[in-house]
Design an enzyme around this catalytic site. Sequence first.
Site, mmCIF file in Angstrom:
data_model
loop_
_atom_site.group_PDB
_atom_site.id
_atom_site.type_symbol
_atom_site.label_atom_id
_atom_site.label_comp_id
_atom_site.label_asym_id
_atom_site.label_seq_id
_atom_site.Cartn_x
_atom_site.Cartn_y
_atom_site.Cartn_z
ATOM 1 N N ASN A 1 -44.328 -10.152 -31.629
ATOM 2 C CA ASN A 1 -45.363 -9.243 -32.315
ATOM 3 C C ASN A 1 -46.328 -10.127 -33.130
ATOM 4 O O ASN A 1 -47.060 -9.640 -33.806
ATOM 5 C CB ASN A 1 -44.748 -8.077 -32.908
ATOM 6 C CG ASN A 1 -44.014 -8.249 -34.119
ATOM 7 O OD1 ASN A 1 -43.595 -9.517 -34.691
ATOM 8 N ND2 ASN A 1 -43.583 -7.324 -34.756
ATOM 9 N N ASP B 1 -22.664 -11.621 -36.601
ATOM 10 C CA ASP B 1 -22.267 -12.214 -37.770
ATOM 11 C C ASP B 1 -21.658 -11.029 -38.683
ATOM 12 O O ASP B 1 -22.426 -10.246 -39.104
ATOM 13 C CB ASP B 1 -23.272 -12.873 -38.583
ATOM 14 C CG ASP B 1 -23.067 -14.198 -38.861
ATOM 15 O OD1 ASP B 1 -22.043 -14.224 -39.771
ATOM 16 O OD2 ASP B 1 -23.642 -15.232 -38.706
ATOM 17 N N ASP C 1 -18.067 -14.762 -41.350
ATOM 18 C CA ASP C 1 -18.722 -15.565 -42.386
ATOM 19 C C ASP C 1 -17.914 -15.873 -43.710
ATOM 20 O O ASP C 1 -17.510 -14.912 -44.169
ATOM 21 C CB ASP C 1 -20.163 -15.058 -42.781
ATOM 22 C CG ASP C 1 -20.990 -15.871 -43.811
ATOM 23 O OD1 ASP C 1 -21.467 -16.782 -43.406
ATOM 24 O OD2 ASP C 1 -20.971 -15.503 -45.087
ATOM 25 N N GLU D 1 -15.512 -18.576 -39.704
ATOM 26 C CA GLU D 1 -16.005 -19.585 -40.427
ATOM 27 C C GLU D 1 -15.044 -20.109 -41.510
ATOM 28 O O GLU D 1 -15.332 -19.543 -42.589
ATOM 29 C CB GLU D 1 -17.482 -19.633 -40.840
ATOM 30 C CG GLU D 1 -17.978 -20.737 -41.424
ATOM 31 C CD GLU D 1 -19.340 -20.332 -42.687
ATOM 32 O OE1 GLU D 1 -20.170 -21.255 -42.637
ATOM 33 O OE2 GLU D 1 -19.228 -19.313 -43.223
ATOM 34 N N HIS E 1 -26.834 -23.386 -38.280
ATOM 35 C CA HIS E 1 -27.713 -22.936 -38.787
ATOM 36 C C HIS E 1 -27.632 -23.486 -40.461
ATOM 37 O O HIS E 1 -28.495 -23.364 -41.134
ATOM 38 C CB HIS E 1 -27.995 -21.358 -38.997
ATOM 39 C CG HIS E 1 -26.883 -20.797 -39.592
ATOM 40 N ND1 HIS E 1 -25.698 -20.649 -39.025
ATOM 41 C CD2 HIS E 1 -26.717 -20.080 -40.851
ATOM 42 C CE1 HIS E 1 -24.870 -20.405 -40.030
ATOM 43 N NE2 HIS E 1 -25.343 -19.938 -40.738
ATOM 44 N N ASP E 2 -26.562 -23.963 -40.673
ATOM 45 C CA ASP E 2 -26.092 -24.635 -41.935
ATOM 46 C C ASP E 2 -26.136 -26.163 -42.064
ATOM 47 O O ASP E 2 -25.996 -26.749 -43.028
ATOM 48 C CB ASP E 2 -24.908 -24.002 -42.412
ATOM 49 C CG ASP E 2 -24.885 -22.860 -42.796
ATOM 50 O OD1 ASP E 2 -25.927 -22.232 -43.109
ATOM 51 O OD2 ASP E 2 -23.719 -22.148 -42.849
HETATM 52 O O1 TEU Z 1 -21.869 -20.332 -44.788
HETATM 53 C C1 TEU Z 1 -20.636 -20.512 -45.874
HETATM 54 C C2 TEU Z 1 -20.621 -21.935 -46.496
HETATM 55 O O2 TEU Z 1 -19.287 -22.183 -46.651
HETATM 56 C C3 TEU Z 1 -21.776 -22.792 -46.446
HETATM 57 O O3 TEU Z 1 -22.624 -22.369 -47.575
HETATM 58 C C4 TEU Z 1 -21.512 -24.253 -46.643
HETATM 59 O O4 TEU Z 1 -20.725 -24.601 -47.661
HETATM 60 C C5 TEU Z 1 -22.952 -24.967 -46.807
HETATM 61 O O5 TEU Z 1 -23.825 -24.389 -45.838
HETATM 62 C C6 TEU Z 1 -22.538 -26.462 -46.660
HETATM 63 O O6 TEU Z 1 -22.939 -26.796 -45.624
HETATM 64 C C7 TEU Z 1 -22.011 -19.205 -44.626
HETATM 65 C C8 TEU Z 1 -23.287 -19.198 -43.759
HETATM 66 O O7 TEU Z 1 -22.931 -19.854 -42.855
HETATM 67 C C9 TEU Z 1 -24.467 -19.589 -44.677
HETATM 68 O O8 TEU Z 1 -25.550 -19.494 -43.947
HETATM 69 C C10 TEU Z 1 -24.648 -18.611 -45.748
HETATM 70 O O9 TEU Z 1 -25.600 -18.779 -46.558
HETATM 71 C C11 TEU Z 1 -23.171 -18.451 -46.555
HETATM 72 O O10 TEU Z 1 -22.138 -18.164 -45.722
HETATM 73 C C12 TEU Z 1 -23.519 -17.156 -47.426
HETATM 74 O O11 TEU Z 1 -23.345 -16.023 -46.595
HETATM 75 CA CA CA Z 2 -41.698 -10.593 -34.725
#
Ligand code: TEU
Ligand code: CA
Length: 563
Positions: A23, A98, A199, A256, A328-329
């Site tokens: 959108n 998640d 998570d 995780e 994504h981390d």
């Molecule tokens: O990540 C948990 C986590 O332990 C990460 O923060 C990690 O330590 C860091 O990325 C080092 O690489 C999860 C999610 O995947 C993350 O995106 C969130 O920010 C976090 O939990 C809090 O919910």
């Molecule tokens: Ca959008």
Amino acid sequence: MQKKWWNDKVAYQIYPKSFCDTNGDGIGDLRGVISKLDYLKELGIDIVWLSPIYQSPFVDQGYDISDYYKIAEEFGTMEEFDELLAEAKKRDMYIVMDLVVNHCSDKHEWFQKALEDPDGEYADYFYFVKGKDGKAPSNARGYFGGSAWEPVPGTDKYYLHMFAKEQPDLNWENPTVRQKIYEMVNWWLDKGLAGFRIDAIINIKKDLAFPSFEPDGPDGLVSGVKMIESAQGIGEFLEELKQETFEKYDAFTVGEVFNMKEEELAEFVGDDGHFSTMFDFSAHELTFGEHGWYDAKPIEFNSWKDIIFTSQKKMENVGFLANIIENHDEPRGASRYLQEHAQNDKGKKMLATTSVLLRGIPFLFQGQEIGMTNCKREHISEYNDINTIDQYQVALEAGLSEEEALKCCYENSRDNARTPMQWSDGDNAGFTTGTPWLAVNANYKQINVAEQENREDSVLNYYRELIALRKKEEYKDTFTYGEFVPAYETEKDLFAYMRVDKESGQKILIAANFGKEPCTITLEDGVKQVLLSNLAKEEMVSGEAVKNHKITLESCESVVILL
Ligand code: TEU
Ligand code: CA
């Protein structure tokens, strides 16, 4: 080992905010996800994991949930979510959400009520703890920097937050909190969700004495992980969670889990484990700096290979891990695990081969299938991620120059993976017609889906072939359940292993030359067929090359051979 419905599946992580915007508000949405289901199906994906799509102030990109029962309006509506479930089902695909229940958002009703009445019922949904001598209860540092404790206004108490101060930790010791979480989980499973990615789950058990430890940084604080490591008895929480929810639905769950105690492996992911599977972060942990990103260690090929082999072997009679090269981390796998000479299509295909055919559940992260890379930024203000902003500061405080600190972010930032998906070479990589919430990676003109879609030798088409091979009826059992057997271990720069099906005797060799120089190996007698070759050289594809039971792999070449 008991067989489960998800054993032979291939999963794909969507970071909804950056996937596909329909959108023009610059934010990816559920409509965008729905519109790409056919694309994912064609890639060979069965399970789609969506990073959080719940209502959230987005301080930590949706990992701060203010209402577990609502879809973030940025992403769409509950009707659209139901439509997504239905559309996935039509295609025999499974949606996994998640589950973020170590903490919620400070804007969640529970926390708001707790602040209103810090001695009331809701305060006990969180960790409201009296300070010591006018200071925080302990010297724990949050993952995103600063004290893990924040004063509760108007009191002598502090609340605990392992992550940002806008992410107060939920008190799992409180049975009411646990019941409310289970109710919510079941509510989603009742809708037809296939399961959850769970998570930061290792954080739910605290050492309730909240001890202080020897500081590990100039801030006088110590990583909050210390406190988590000194906590005992997380298994009881995880078992209850499973029994009250997932088990009743035969749901797929992927934890995780960091900092798990080695001896607990079977308890976590064995036949009757707390989770179906959990991510293998062992490779990623190799680069952990002692103090942060600024002292992160580069990947060294042999230790990288060793650690993957070790985790493959230790899982053998236990269960399955979920294999990733990025999420994504994390920085992009192609930028992190490939040396400079291999940072090209050949190398990306080679990395894909070694990773996707390991024993375990392959998880691809959006954009991995086209070989997206890390993203260079000119200034710290171009980053959005809360973790990156903190780590930049940490680097500066440790004495690095701005330029050096920026380089740390370039190599490690979570925003590397969060740049918009590159669909085409059109404006904003075809991700949005508006202004993307996070700038696209400048390399979208070269790296994008549209260009790769019809080019036979593209990374995308290679991933399609690779996943199709993994799922092919004749080899499926071997790739799913077959033993992992290291091969040619003394060949430097070679990443090679066999997958062996004990029942049928089928043996498949996967060999990849990560080095700069060619590498020759002698094959066992009885080579049957080359199943896949990343360079698709005529003599390799035709099988001519393997006839003499000797092959030479050039730099960045990988092969999959049926023995
Ligand atoms: O990540 C948990 C986590 O332990 C990460 O923060 C990690 O330590 C860091 O990325 C080092 O690489 C999860 C999610 O995947 C993350 O995106 C969130 O920010 C976090 O939990 C809090 O919910
Ligand atoms: Ca959008």
